[in-house]
Design a protein around this motif. Structure first.
Motif, PDB file in Angstrom:
ATOM      1  N   SER A 195       0.827  -1.207   0.000  1.00 20.48           N
ATOM      2  CA  SER A 195       0.000   0.000   0.000  1.00 20.48           C
ATOM      3  C   SER A 195       0.859   1.254   0.000  1.00 20.48           C
ATOM      4  CB  SER A 195      -0.919   0.012   1.217  1.00 20.48           C
ATOM      5  OG  SER A 195      -1.778  -1.090   1.192  1.00 20.48           O
ATOM      6  N   MET A 196       1.938   1.230   0.798  1.00 18.21           N
ATOM      7  CA  MET A 196       2.821   2.388   0.854  1.00 18.21           C
ATOM      8  C   MET A 196       3.519   2.609  -0.484  1.00 18.21           C
ATOM      9  SD  MET A 196       5.831   3.298   3.541  1.00 18.21           S
ATOM     10  CE  MET A 196       7.214   2.617   2.708  1.00 18.21           C
ATOM     11  N   ILE A 197       3.985   1.534  -1.104  1.00 18.69           N
ATOM     12  CA  ILE A 197       4.644   1.662  -2.406  1.00 18.69           C
ATOM     13  C   ILE A 197       3.651   2.181  -3.445  1.00 18.69           C
ATOM     14  CG2 ILE A 197       5.653   0.314  -4.300  1.00 18.69           C
ATOM     15  CD1 ILE A 197       7.032  -1.383  -2.118  1.00 18.69           C
ATOM     16  N   GLY A 198       2.411   1.707  -3.397  1.00 17.66           N
ATOM     17  CA  GLY A 198       1.396   2.198  -4.319  1.00 17.66           C
ATOM     18  C   GLY A 198       1.121   3.682  -4.139  1.00 17.66           C
ATOM     19  N   ALA A 199       0.969   4.114  -2.900  1.00 13.54           N
ATOM     20  CA  ALA A 199       0.708   5.527  -2.623  1.00 13.54           C
ATOM     21  C   ALA A 199       1.894   6.395  -3.045  1.00 13.54           C
ATOM     22  CB  ALA A 199       0.406   5.726  -1.143  1.00 13.54           C
ATOM     23  N   LEU A 200       3.108   5.922  -2.766  1.00 10.24           N
ATOM     24  CA  LEU A 200       4.293   6.694  -3.160  1.00 10.24           C
ATOM     25  C   LEU A 200       4.451   6.733  -4.673  1.00 10.24           C
ATOM     26  CD1 LEU A 200       6.857   5.596  -0.432  1.00 10.24           C
ATOM     27  CD2 LEU A 200       5.735   7.813  -0.665  1.00 10.24           C
ATOM     28  N   SER A 201       4.072   5.664  -5.355  1.00 10.48           N
ATOM     29  CA  SER A 201       4.154   5.641  -6.821  1.00 10.48           C
ATOM     30  C   SER A 201       3.194   6.661  -7.428  1.00 10.48           C
ATOM     31  CB  SER A 201       3.831   4.245  -7.359  1.00 10.48           C
ATOM     32  OG  SER A 201       4.774   3.320  -6.903  1.00 10.48           O
ATOM     33  N   VAL A 202       1.972   6.690  -6.925  1.00  7.69           N
ATOM     34  CA  VAL A 202       1.005   7.681  -7.412  1.00  7.69           C
ATOM     35  C   VAL A 202       1.506   9.079  -7.114  1.00  7.69           C
ATOM     36  CG1 VAL A 202      -1.340   8.572  -7.077  1.00  7.69           C
ATOM     37  CG2 VAL A 202      -0.951   6.117  -7.271  1.00  7.69           C
TER      38      VAL A 202
END
Length: 95
Positions: A9-16
């Motif tokens: 989830s953190m990687i997804g949020a940081l990617s966005v």
């Protein structure tokens, strides 16, 4: 909260965040440092939230122990052994 789910989830949020920052600024350098700052802030917030939850649980346990009546504390020989109850015990790792 399971660690793999939190990390994904953190990687997804940081990617966005990184994609939007790059679209807005057009600079890879600005995107990189702003995403790094965002990652540190997310981790700090997560750490503070966990500390808060642990402190609240400790406070609740202390309050529950203080509310115990003296009569029930003196009758400790007749009581059943204490058991630990987990409120949200998942069935398996990814559930």
């Amino acid at each position: 909260m399971f660690a793999p789910r939190v990390f994904i989830s953190m990687i997804g949020a940081l990617s966005v965040f990184a994609i939007v920052t790059f679209i807005l600024t057009g600079s890879a350098w600005t995107t990189a440092w702003q995403t790094l700052v965002c990652a540190v802030l997310v981790q700090a917030g997560y750490f503070i939230a966990v500390l808060f939850l642990v402190a609240r649980e400790g406070r609740d346990r202390r309050n529950a122990a203080q509310r115990q009546s003296p009569a029930s504390a003196s009758a400790g020989d007749e009581k059943e052994p204490k058991t630990i109850r987990v409120s949200n015990n998942p069935g398996h790792f990814n559930s």
